[in-house]
Design a protein around this motif. Structure first.
Motif, PDB file in Angstrom:
ATOM      1  N   TYR A 189       0.699  -1.244  -0.210  1.00 45.00           N
ATOM      2  CA  TYR A 189       0.023  -0.183   0.080  1.00 45.00           C
ATOM      3  C   TYR A 189       0.902   1.204   0.201  1.00 45.00           C
ATOM      4  O   TYR A 189       1.947   1.235   0.783  1.00 45.00           O
ATOM      5  CB  TYR A 189      -0.818  -0.050   1.279  1.00 45.00           C
ATOM      6  CG  TYR A 189      -2.046  -1.021   1.355  1.00 45.00           C
ATOM      7  CD1 TYR A 189      -3.139  -0.913   0.592  1.00 45.00           C
ATOM      8  CD2 TYR A 189      -1.650  -2.421   1.812  1.00 45.00           C
ATOM      9  CE1 TYR A 189      -4.155  -1.866   0.809  1.00 45.00           C
ATOM     10  CE2 TYR A 189      -2.667  -3.360   1.999  1.00 45.00           C
ATOM     11  CZ  TYR A 189      -3.688  -3.127   1.347  1.00 45.00           C
ATOM     12  OH  TYR A 189      -4.809  -4.151   1.675  1.00 45.00           O
ATOM     13  N   CYS A 190       0.429   2.452  -0.611  1.00 49.41           N
ATOM     14  CA  CYS A 190       1.062   3.595  -0.595  1.00 49.41           C
ATOM     15  C   CYS A 190       0.808   4.145   0.718  1.00 49.41           C
ATOM     16  O   CYS A 190      -0.352   3.658   1.335  1.00 49.41           O
ATOM     17  CB  CYS A 190       0.561   4.518  -1.658  1.00 49.41           C
ATOM     18  SG  CYS A 190      -1.163   5.004  -1.631  1.00 49.41           S
ATOM     19  N   VAL A 191       1.410   5.088   1.464  1.00 49.49           N
ATOM     20  CA  VAL A 191       1.295   5.384   2.738  1.00 49.49           C
ATOM     21  C   VAL A 191      -0.106   5.998   2.887  1.00 49.49           C
ATOM     22  O   VAL A 191      -0.716   5.784   3.760  1.00 49.49           O
ATOM     23  CB  VAL A 191       2.386   6.399   3.015  1.00 49.49           C
ATOM     24  CG1 VAL A 191       1.920   7.104   4.511  1.00 49.49           C
ATOM     25  CG2 VAL A 191       3.665   5.700   3.098  1.00 49.49           C
ATOM     26  N   PRO A 192      -0.802   7.092   1.952  1.00 50.28           N
ATOM     27  CA  PRO A 192      -2.005   7.642   1.984  1.00 50.28           C
ATOM     28  C   PRO A 192      -3.180   6.447   2.324  1.00 50.28           C
ATOM     29  O   PRO A 192      -4.074   6.552   3.179  1.00 50.28           O
ATOM     30  CB  PRO A 192      -2.054   8.509   1.058  1.00 50.28           C
ATOM     31  CG  PRO A 192      -0.766   8.834   0.760  1.00 50.28           C
ATOM     32  CD  PRO A 192       0.104   7.587   0.922  1.00 50.28           C
ATOM     33  N   CYS A 193      -2.757   5.454   1.349  1.00 50.08           N
ATOM     34  CA  CYS A 193      -4.158   4.411   1.345  1.00 50.08           C
ATOM     35  C   CYS A 193      -4.073   3.369   2.601  1.00 50.08           C
ATOM     36  O   CYS A 193      -4.861   3.312   3.176  1.00 50.08           O
ATOM     37  CB  CYS A 193      -3.961   3.549   0.169  1.00 50.08           C
ATOM     38  SG  CYS A 193      -4.517   4.280  -1.482  1.00 50.08           S
ATOM     39  N   TYR A 194      -2.648   3.135   3.150  1.00 52.16           N
ATOM     40  CA  TYR A 194      -2.614   2.364   4.146  1.00 52.16           C
ATOM     41  C   TYR A 194      -3.001   3.053   5.402  1.00 52.16           C
ATOM     42  O   TYR A 194      -3.814   2.630   5.995  1.00 52.16           O
ATOM     43  CB  TYR A 194      -1.141   1.912   4.479  1.00 52.16           C
ATOM     44  CG  TYR A 194      -0.939   1.089   5.682  1.00 52.16           C
ATOM     45  CD1 TYR A 194      -0.963  -0.124   5.482  1.00 52.16           C
ATOM     46  CD2 TYR A 194      -0.597   1.699   7.078  1.00 52.16           C
ATOM     47  CE1 TYR A 194      -0.721  -1.311   6.575  1.00 52.16           C
ATOM     48  CE2 TYR A 194      -0.540   0.613   8.067  1.00 52.16           C
ATOM     49  CZ  TYR A 194      -0.489  -0.582   7.863  1.00 52.16           C
ATOM     50  OH  TYR A 194      -0.518  -1.252   8.989  1.00 52.16           O
ATOM     51  N   GLU A 195      -2.857   4.304   5.659  1.00 54.76           N
ATOM     52  CA  GLU A 195      -3.307   4.950   7.011  1.00 54.76           C
ATOM     53  C   GLU A 195      -4.911   5.338   6.736  1.00 54.76           C
ATOM     54  O   GLU A 195      -5.355   5.052   7.856  1.00 54.76           O
ATOM     55  CB  GLU A 195      -2.696   6.709   6.909  1.00 54.76           C
ATOM     56  CG  GLU A 195      -1.286   6.305   7.182  1.00 54.76           C
ATOM     57  CD  GLU A 195      -0.392   7.919   7.006  1.00 54.76           C
ATOM     58  OE1 GLU A 195      -1.251   8.769   6.757  1.00 54.76           O
ATOM     59  OE2 GLU A 195       0.552   8.162   7.448  1.00 54.76           O
TER      60      GLU A 195
END
Length: 319
Positions: A189-195
């Motif tokens: 996951y890219c960081v924004p999607c994971y968060e």
């Protein structure tokens, strides 16, 4: 990713500089075109090495003079790196870096395909066509299962390889490229999607906790959000208590909710090892529970109430 060391095309030798040739004035003399019918030729035209005459013979002109064909091949011809034989004047020659080859010897080490007009890779001492190199040494993309070709952009992580365009976020499906990412089992996951999908959210502001934070009543809070409900002072790392599930610093809790000592009128919070004594609807700190006349501590002793005062037995007997 980048081309493996040695990748490229072979460069052809400049064969035109080594073609056997006859001098123009010699050809004229032999043909009798415009030459005098009588007379002698005084110009010396010999091989610069063996000194034999070159009249009527093929020769190769070098910077330092002409050479007959046998002398040229013996002194100037390169040795083929593959078959170890001389590359004669009448052979087409290919060279790569400091190595020279007959045209028919410049071939793939594995499949024997001619590399004269093909892209190739040098792997150690071996020349390989692209197909053989990819089959032997290139990795396969874990996503599309196709070969990652030499020179193409790729990403590697945890022993696996992807084409750059195949390494995508499992949520938004966009290529991650050189951005930071977070693995989760077999997903990435890219960081924004994971968060957005997994990271905990602050109980107060409901925003994602990306780092740090505190836990209160098994719930996550930003440090800056975990404050006293009374004075708004940050409580992280400080003593605090709660009232109706809301956190309070000691001072605010004492002022708002704690019982007041009947002697000193200060809040009885119970923090810092403080103990207190209760009698009917009145309360005292341990060190404040003393006889109103002689100031003797009454903790653990009998006492006599006298209106608003508390007296020891001796002082009450004097009344």
């Amino acid at each position: 990713g980048s081309l493996p060391s040695g990748g490229g095309r072979a460069v052809r030798g400049h064969l035109g500089q080594r073609k056997p040739m006859l001098t123009q004035h010699l050809r004229c003399l032999l043909a009798g075109e415009g030459a005098p019918q009588t007379g002698t030729m005084t110009e010396c035209f010999d091989c610069d090495n063996c000194k034999e005459s070159l009249y009527g013979r093929k020769y190769i002109q070098m910077d330092n003079g002409p050479y007959c064909i046998p002398c040229y091949d013996a002194h100037f011809a390169n040795t083929c790196d593959e078959c170890k034989e001389l590359i004669g004047h009448d052979c087409r020659e290919l060279y790569y870096e400091d190595r020279h080859y007959h045209e028919h010897c410049f071939r793939c080490f594995r499949c024997d395909r001619s590399l004269a007009d093909e892209p190739f890779t040098c792997q150690g001492e071996e020349l390989l066509c692209n197909d053989c190199y990819c089959s032997e040494f290139s990795s396969k993309c874990i996503a599309c299962e196709k070969t990652v070709m030499p020179g193409s952009r790729k990403l590697e992580y945890n022993g696996q390889t992807w084409h750059e365009h195949c390494f995508i976020c499992s949520s938004c499906q966009q290529p991650i490229g050189s951005r930071s990412f977070i693995p989760d089992n077999k997903d990435y996951y890219c960081v924004p999607c994971y968060e957005s999908k997994f990271a905990p959210r602050c109980t107060r502001c409901k925003k994602t906790l990306t780092k740090g934070g505190v836990t209160y009543r098994d719930e996550p809070w930003h440090k800056e959000c975990f404050v006293c409900m009374g004075c708004k002072t940050p409580l992280a790392g400080q003593q605090f208590t709660s009232q109706d599930d809301n956190p309070y610093c000691i001072k605010c809790f004492g002022n708002l909710y704690a019982k007041k000592c009947s002697a000193c009128t200060k809040p009885i919070t119970g923090f810092g090892g403080g103990k207190y004594v209760s009698f009917e609807d009145r309360h005292w700190h341990h060190n404040c529970f003393n006889c109103a006349r002689c100031n003797t501590s009454l903790v653990g002793k009998g006492f006599i109430p006298d209106n608003d005062e508390i007296l020891c037995r001796d002082c009450s007997s004097d009344l």
